[in-house]
Design an enzyme around this catalytic site. Structure first.
Site: not given
Ligand code: DX5
Ligand code: ZN
Length: 217
Positions: A6, A30, A32, A34, A63, A65, A134, A142, A172-174, A194
């Protein structure tokens, strides 16, 4: 396993260089997007994606959002998206949005936030190339992975196998090498990372560490 780093965690002043660091090591990038409405954060839009497009051959995994993503599908397709993911929670008619993505010639995917049950996606699976589970609340990089979300990935994997559908499952996430084994065991085959990748001193070494986890069953 496909890895989709990401860009949200990359150096926004040097995006082209950040992509080049991972390009040979990964299958996807990826991106993102937003809007400050669907999620409380604002990242980047189609202009940034279009600027990166000539500098990478990777699959651009966009992605969205954003609220009512149907307004912008053609814009992101033109900007260079290869696949577009929309949130189930962001639109009144997810089926129509998935069909519209495919009509643009792009891979279609739908995402669910942590509070949305996996079962809402079951009727949509024939319209999807990928589903995104998610593993954090969308909006920020992060964060820490929420383990209960992996149970939803497992439920989706069971349903996809039962019906013999060609649908990938992305998480996706963490996610990083330390918890990747649990993510893969749940049935996920496309992993977004990410901060674990772009937050590392050597992003390609971070990807290699993830590949090592995949090898050890
Ligand atoms: C969060 C994003 C993720 C994010 C992941 O809303 O959709 O793609 O960048 O980042 P990490 O891997 O740091 O959780
Ligand atoms: Zn994402």
């Amino acid at each position: 396993m496909k890895i989709s780093p990401s860009l949200l965690a990359a150096d926004f002043a040097n995006l082209q260089a950040s992509v080049a660091k991972v390009e040979p090591a990964v299958e996807m990038l990826h991106l993102d997007v937003m809007d400050g409405q669907f999620v409380p954060n604002i990242s980047f839009g189609p202009g940034v994606i279009a600027a990166l497009r000539p500098h990478s051959k990777l699959f651009f995994d966009v992605h969205l959002m954003i609220e009512a993503p149907e307004r912008y599908l053609d814009v992101f397709a033109k900007a260079g998206a290869d696949g577009i993911t929309v949130h189930y929670e962001s639109t009144k008619d997810p089926a129509a949005v998935l069909q519209a993505i495919r009509a643009l010639g792009k891979k279609a995917a739908v995402a669910i936030s942590p509070d949305t049950p996996a079962e809402v996606l079951f009727p949509l699976l024939p319209l999807c190339d990928m589903v995104l589970v998610m593993t954090v609340y969308p909006g920020f990089g992060g964060q820490k992975l929420i383990p209960a979300c992996l149970e939803k990935a497992a439920a989706l994997r069971a349903e996809i196998e039962r019906r013999g559908l060609p649908v990938s499952i992305q998480a996706d996430g963490g996610i990083g090498a330390a918890n990747l084994r649990d993510v893969l065991t749940s049935g996920v085959d496309v992993v977004v990372a990410g901060s674990a990748v772009f937050g590392a001193a050597d992003p390609s070494a971070a990807v290699a560490a993830m590949r090592d986890v995949e090898k050890i069953k």
